[in-house]
Design an enzyme around this catalytic site. Sequence first.
Site, PDB file in Angstrom:
ATOM      1  N   GLU C  47       7.089  -3.044  -2.338  1.00  0.00           N
ATOM      2  CA  GLU C  47       5.870  -4.128  -1.898  1.00  0.00           C
ATOM      3  C   GLU C  47       4.627  -4.371  -3.067  1.00  0.00           C
ATOM      4  OE1 GLU C  47       6.759  -1.567   0.070  1.00  0.00           O
ATOM      5  OE2 GLU C  47       4.932  -1.117   1.137  1.00  0.00           O
ATOM      6  N   ASN C  48       4.468  -3.481  -3.905  1.00  0.00           N
ATOM      7  CA  ASN C  48       3.395  -3.813  -4.850  1.00  0.00           C
ATOM      8  C   ASN C  48       3.833  -4.557  -5.733  1.00  0.00           C
ATOM      9  OD1 ASN C  48       5.025  -1.345  -5.257  1.00  0.00           O
ATOM     10  ND2 ASN C  48       4.025  -0.947  -7.025  1.00  0.00           N
TER      11      ASN C  48
END
Lengths: 236, 236, 214, 214
Positions: C47-48
């Site tokens: 998700e980064n």
Amino acid sequence: MVQKVYDSAGAALDGMVRDGMTIVAGGFGLCGIPETLIDALVRSGVRDLTIVSNNAGVDDFGLGRLLRTRQVRKMISSYVGENREFERQYLAGDLEIEFSPQGTLAERMRAGGAGIPAFFTRTGVGTQIAIGKPTADFDGDLYVMERGIVADLAIVKAWKADPYGNLVYRKSARNFNPMAATCGRVTIAEVEQLVDPGAIDPDHVHTPGVFVQRLIRATCNEKRIEQRTTRSAHAA
Amino acid sequence: MVQKVYDSAGAALDGMVRDGMTIVAGGFGLCGIPETLIDALVRSGVRDLTIVSNNAGVDDFGLGRLLRTRQVRKMISSYVGENREFERQYLAGDLEIEFSPQGTLAERMRAGGAGIPAFFTRTGVGTQIAIGKPTADFDGDLYVMERGIVADLAIVKAWKADPYGNLVYRKSARNFNPMAATCGRVTIAEVEQLVDPGAIDPDHVHTPGVFVQRLIRATCNEKRIEQRTTRSAHAA
Amino acid sequence: MSWTRDQMAARAAQELRDGYYVNLGIGIPTLVANHVAPDIDITLQSENGILGLGAFPTEAEVDPDIINAGKQTVTELDRTSYVSSADSFGMIRGGHIQLSVLGAMEVAENGDLANWMVPGKMVKGPGGAMDLVAGVRRIIVLMDHLDKAGSPKFRRACTLPLTGTNVVDMVITNLAVFERPDRASPFRLIERAPGVTLDRVRDATEAHFEVSPA
Amino acid sequence: MSWTRDQMAARAAQELRDGYYVNLGIGIPTLVANHVAPDIDITLQSENGILGLGAFPTEAEVDPDIINAGKQTVTELDRTSYVSSADSFGMIRGGHIQLSVLGAMEVAENGDLANWMVPGKMVKGPGGAMDLVAGVRRIIVLMDHLDKAGSPKFRRACTLPLTGTNVVDMVITNLAVFERPDRASPFRLIERAPGVTLDRVRDATEAHFEVSPA
């Protein structure tokens, strides 16, 4: 042409800091953080800062340095788990924290930069995060309203820049930097490489120069690794 | 590995079209429009379409072709000025139009693709565009609430793709394509060049493959120019 | 007998389908990547801002600019693309990720999930967990059946602050697997670890659940 | 005497400051680019997704993938970047563009602007005009003082459907220049074309305005 490139982080921050201001910082964990500008903020002595950043650094690196010198009054973050100094100050009541879920925080920065004062998301509905926030039903699902963020100053780290302030990030060091760059009233970028005009393909620019007011060559590029996980070369 | 590359536009559309569906199309004017897929939609005979696209093409090109065959029931657009067929059908009451300001339309596509059902903007406040829409005051300014758009199908045009569906657009042909690609329940991309896995630098991908379900080589790349404006080579 | 962590991860891996885009949470869920069937091709999202996560690097490959959501060094693949965190969570919130496997402190019989804070302990923050449970189409929880004090973690209602309401589709513990076909349905016990009796599962579970086959 | 279109554009160009990011509307406003002072460096934005617009191409340079918001072929510069239309309007809506010069059908004394539709005529749509007037920090209108029927276009109130409310900061016509220091203030006449008397401006203007110097 207005000169965006400054000689040092101190020169770039000159006239841009004041006690009580809000600063948004790019980076995720210790990846893609504006190390050089954070150190310069420590040296500037500015106090009572509100810092908007996904994480709070570690005790002796990244935003942790600004915490250690007690220059921060409030953090708006999604996760601050790696920092004991943070915990000490928080439990002593010296530091305020506003938690924003990671995707909501990213979107709040983007919204602030794009002139969107508020948006709806399912994230956090029915949790503590939604307490006190308006909710609305769209097509049978409940959503919570979150606000865009505009900061007095944005500090970001990029890989390359040209003198016009066009920025390119490298791999997952991109993370929060593009949105942070858009939501500062003033944005200062530190970059690993300053390249000539035209050296960046116009289709490869991640942050257009319009968002960058000042620019420095980064002098701190330690890029400390939090979790050095590896596999054996033979098993590859 | 799921095969995303299809042999033809007809094959890619197979099973994906039904009367009354909503289709979002990338492109601005005649630039960056999915010419090949539009022609295949004409041939498919699908009817009563709602088309979300910034423009409506011209009489004999782009979305104008779908208008000429009367396959479109409603357009959601910001500007339809270049199309006389559009005007005829609209004035006859055969075609519905919902105007959305250009930036609002772009943001509505992005919001729909990003799970944001609604957002606030200053654009259109106090105008006909805001009639019937909720408004809210944020920090002393009035904003209107606009809704995200999710379409049954998205059709986009890109310059390059790899077999994973990673897309790269070329210059201003990018325009609405990246947002359109995110807001279709199914997205089909037509591309000028299909390249090998790994041939696109991971930092240069504009639309990650997660958004692209089907992919074809474009067979129509006419790229008609609406306003051919030039200067003398000697004056340069 | 009960399942090991690797066996739990392997069970979760059976839920993968060819072509899925998947987000694996920190901890046991990351083990799922080791058990993907050879005929299944999935793409892992971090998700980064990474779509197409590779394995851990060799010492020579370590690159501080390539880390996953657990801040671990990783590698890229020939399919990889990098995006901003806003665009990455756009994928998540917009329902473009088919499956997420997450850890939990508690799951309730109505699908509520708690995995981000314990009152009285220092709160580290939700990170991306709230976004994942709200946005990813299918959520599988991997967790021990009992907590360290021996109390059931699959409960009538969560006692801890929630991460999301009515978001869990499948619960895989060291003792059993519970699933529901949709979020309006009750959970159903569909598998037990070898030697684990139905009574033992009932004793160790506070949540109501159906049993399949009935 | 009254100003020509080129003189009106040149007057608008005097409002440019070094380093400005500027969006020029279709029509007369595009002429402003021809009058930028040599010591001023500005960057032109085109809302379809170009930051750093170049001149028209030579025949050899024509590229159908490089068009401006007027769908005209243009060129790129060494500073150019391309963005999606969502990101482009993010610049506009977010207040990152300092100045926009637009045409108008009517401007009202309270700063309301009408330039997108005439009731009874086929409506083409607002395009990006509503976004520009709502988002760009300073809006300059370039328009003829009178419409084709001889009626004033700078009015007490707009009679045509609005593009935006209280959005105009400066009005440059073929007869005069009106400005206001902020959007709570009334417009003030600050310049007249050579030979144009104050009375002539008053006769040709329905809007109330102050006169400077008083």
